[in-house]
Write an enzyme that holds these catalytic residues in place. Structure first.
Site, PDB file in Angstrom:
ATOM      1  N   GLU A  45      -3.636  -2.242  -3.182  1.00 10.63           N
ATOM      2  CA  GLU A  45      -2.527  -1.016  -2.792  1.00 10.63           C
ATOM      3  C   GLU A  45      -2.140  -0.838  -4.443  1.00 10.63           C
ATOM      4  O   GLU A  45      -0.964  -1.097  -4.205  1.00 10.63           O
ATOM      5  CB  GLU A  45      -1.988  -0.376  -1.695  1.00 10.63           C
ATOM      6  CG  GLU A  45      -2.811  -0.845  -0.923  1.00 10.63           C
ATOM      7  CD  GLU A  45      -1.718  -0.530   0.279  1.00 10.63           C
ATOM      8  OE1 GLU A  45      -0.186  -0.124   0.410  1.00 10.63           O
ATOM      9  OE2 GLU A  45      -2.283  -0.743   1.928  1.00 10.63           O
ATOM     10  N   GLU A  68      -4.286  -2.760   4.966  1.00  9.37           N
ATOM     11  CA  GLU A  68      -4.216  -4.315   4.805  1.00  9.37           C
ATOM     12  C   GLU A  68      -5.534  -5.456   5.644  1.00  9.37           C
ATOM     13  O   GLU A  68      -5.656  -6.179   4.758  1.00  9.37           O
ATOM     14  CB  GLU A  68      -3.220  -4.300   5.399  1.00  9.37           C
ATOM     15  CG  GLU A  68      -1.504  -4.327   4.963  1.00  9.37           C
ATOM     16  CD  GLU A  68      -1.407  -2.460   4.504  1.00  9.37           C
ATOM     17  OE1 GLU A  68      -0.750  -1.794   3.203  1.00  9.37           O
ATOM     18  OE2 GLU A  68      -1.319  -2.081   5.785  1.00  9.37           O
ATOM     19  N   PHE A  75       4.157  -4.782   1.248  1.00 12.63           N
ATOM     20  CA  PHE A  75       5.264  -5.478   1.933  1.00 12.63           C
ATOM     21  C   PHE A  75       4.772  -7.097   3.038  1.00 12.63           C
ATOM     22  O   PHE A  75       4.085  -6.597   3.249  1.00 12.63           O
ATOM     23  CB  PHE A  75       6.274  -4.614   2.684  1.00 12.63           C
ATOM     24  CG  PHE A  75       6.951  -3.594   2.061  1.00 12.63           C
ATOM     25  CD1 PHE A  75       7.923  -3.885   1.683  1.00 12.63           C
ATOM     26  CD2 PHE A  75       6.788  -2.537   1.404  1.00 12.63           C
ATOM     27  CE1 PHE A  75       8.783  -2.829   0.093  1.00 12.63           C
ATOM     28  CE2 PHE A  75       6.708  -1.425   0.803  1.00 12.63           C
ATOM     29  CZ  PHE A  75       8.044  -1.928   0.237  1.00 12.63           C
ATOM     30  N   ASP A 130       5.803  -6.875   5.852  1.00  7.58           N
ATOM     31  CA  ASP A 130       5.696  -6.858   6.763  1.00  7.58           C
ATOM     32  C   ASP A 130       4.801  -6.010   7.126  1.00  7.58           C
ATOM     33  O   ASP A 130       4.037  -5.896   8.976  1.00  7.58           O
ATOM     34  CB  ASP A 130       6.524  -5.618   7.258  1.00  7.58           C
ATOM     35  CG  ASP A 130       7.899  -5.734   6.139  1.00  7.58           C
ATOM     36  OD1 ASP A 130       8.643  -5.343   6.892  1.00  7.58           O
ATOM     37  OD2 ASP A 130       8.322  -5.825   5.130  1.00  7.58           O
ATOM     38  N   PHE A 131       4.180  -5.596   6.122  1.00  8.89           N
ATOM     39  CA  PHE A 131       2.638  -4.906   6.581  1.00  8.89           C
ATOM     40  C   PHE A 131       1.475  -6.175   7.119  1.00  8.89           C
ATOM     41  O   PHE A 131       0.295  -5.973   7.404  1.00  8.89           O
ATOM     42  CB  PHE A 131       1.766  -4.424   5.554  1.00  8.89           C
ATOM     43  CG  PHE A 131       2.990  -3.161   5.355  1.00  8.89           C
ATOM     44  CD1 PHE A 131       3.826  -2.769   6.578  1.00  8.89           C
ATOM     45  CD2 PHE A 131       2.346  -2.353   3.956  1.00  8.89           C
ATOM     46  CE1 PHE A 131       4.771  -1.118   5.844  1.00  8.89           C
ATOM     47  CE2 PHE A 131       3.285  -1.534   3.907  1.00  8.89           C
ATOM     48  CZ  PHE A 131       4.563  -1.015   4.610  1.00  8.89           C
ATOM     49  N   HIS A 135       9.942  -2.313   6.410  1.00  4.95           N
ATOM     50  CA  HIS A 135      10.099  -2.934   4.713  1.00  4.95           C
ATOM     51  C   HIS A 135      11.400  -3.500   4.831  1.00  4.95           C
ATOM     52  O   HIS A 135      10.891  -4.264   3.284  1.00  4.95           O
ATOM     53  CB  HIS A 135      10.059  -1.831   3.770  1.00  4.95           C
ATOM     54  CG  HIS A 135       9.340  -0.985   4.551  1.00  4.95           C
ATOM     55  ND1 HIS A 135       9.287   0.230   5.310  1.00  4.95           N
ATOM     56  CD2 HIS A 135       7.771  -0.183   3.336  1.00  4.95           C
ATOM     57  CE1 HIS A 135       8.556   0.973   5.261  1.00  4.95           C
ATOM     58  NE2 HIS A 135       7.432   0.907   4.486  1.00  4.95           N
TER      59      HIS A 135
END
Length: 323
Positions: free
Chosen positions: A29, A60, A83, A85-86, A129
């Site tokens: 992205e 993702e 991130f 996290d994703f 995040h």
């Protein structure tokens, strides 16, 4: 030698390999004209064009899935997630596809892909995040996990990660992006599975990862003023893990503290502690200790975030308690 920031070192490592191999592509992205969420891909699209530096939809699962397919069919993709996290959205593609395909196909294909993951707290980005999820990745056979703490290591490990024929999860701590250091652009790649002794000492071993390497070095400097000499080891790659360097240090100091930014419950710090207990127990004069984040989501409040995440003072307290 050239002075680079941590983020520049990552970019220059990618640039060097992309110049050498037209099969290397970047996808993610805003990695193109925008230069990446944290500016890491920078001007690479101007050098290599939109065919090799590709902006993707906000998915993702699609990013990682595309990287898996590209790697399996002859390219060497570098996928960026905004991130770490994703990665949860792309875990099926990582865990059930990327990590398994080479094994399930009997080695008839390779999966030369790198997934870049900005990680960690310190940017006041709150609970979704700011996580450190490396333990999820190290748990999965078939994935390699890299976590540099300096510009030099970021550059050398990026070269090796791109060269590897297996999926490499490349973790980048967001707070370190602006850190500067000397980098030899002609250096040899840093092999995966080779730790680095960032500071030598005789009294106690600290094993630290990512941003915590610098907190540990800060703590070691302050402890030295009290006559306590701490050895700081940076594994640099979490898997493969350099057990030999760790064991050699413990044989010398007989005490060890593991410092990571993960929550303590289920952490990779616990795995390292278990390895030491199983294979190096006779060299220990005290139980292995861990300094990790509290078992809490990362708060948005700066005061609370600083309370949850360990710092040099927490390390100093743990060292003095052990000694």
């Amino acid at each position: 030698m050239r002075k680079m920031t941590y983020s520049e070192a990552i970019r220059e490592g990618m640039r060097r390999r992309m110049k050498e191999d037209p099969n290397i592509i970047i996808l993610g992205e805003d990695v193109g004209e925008f230069g990446g969420c944290f500016g890491v891909t920078g001007d690479l699209i101007k050098t290599f064009g939109p065919e090799r530096v590709r902006d993707t939809p906000i998915s993702e699962g699609a990013i990682v899935g595309c990287a898996v397919g590209a790697a399996a069919t002859g390219l060497r993709p570098i996928a960026e997630l905004m991130f770490n996290d994703f990665m949860t959205v792309g875990m099926d593609q990582l865990v059930n596809q990327a990590a398994k395909m080479r094994y399930m196909f009997g080695g008839k294909i390779t999966l030369p892909m790198v997934v870049r993951m900005p990680t960690g707290a310190g940017t006041r980005a709150a609970a979704q995040h700011s996580q450190s999820l490396e333990a999820w990745l190290t748990h999965v056979p078939g994935l390699k996990v890299v976590y540099p703490s300096t510009p030099k290591d970021a550059y050398g490990l990026m070269l090796s990660s791109i060269d590897d024929d297996n999926p490499v999860m490349y973790m980048e701590h967001k707070v370190l992006y602006a850190m500067s250091g000397e980098v030899d652009e002609n250096m040899e790649p840093i092999p995966l599975g080779v730790a680095d002794v960032k500071r030598e000492g005789e009294d106690l071993t600290i094993i630290a990862t990512g941003r915590m390497v610098h907190e540990a070095l800060n703590a070691a400097s302050k402890l030295s003023q009290d006559g306590i000499e701490v050895e700081v080891i940076d594994p640099r790659t979490l898997y493969p893990l350099d057990n030999k360097t760790i064991f050699n240090s413990i044989e010398k100091t007989n005490k060890v503290i593991i410092v990571t930014e993960e929550t303590k419950r289920g952490s990779y710090a616990g795995e390292i502690a278990a390895i030491i207990a199983e294979e190096c127990f006779d060299n220990l004069d005290a139980p292995v200790a861990r300094v990790c984040s509290l078992d809490s989501p990362i708060p948005f409040s700066p005061v609370l975030e600083d309370y949850v995440v360990p710092n040099f003072q927490d390390i100093i307290n743990a060292v003095k308690k052990m000694l």
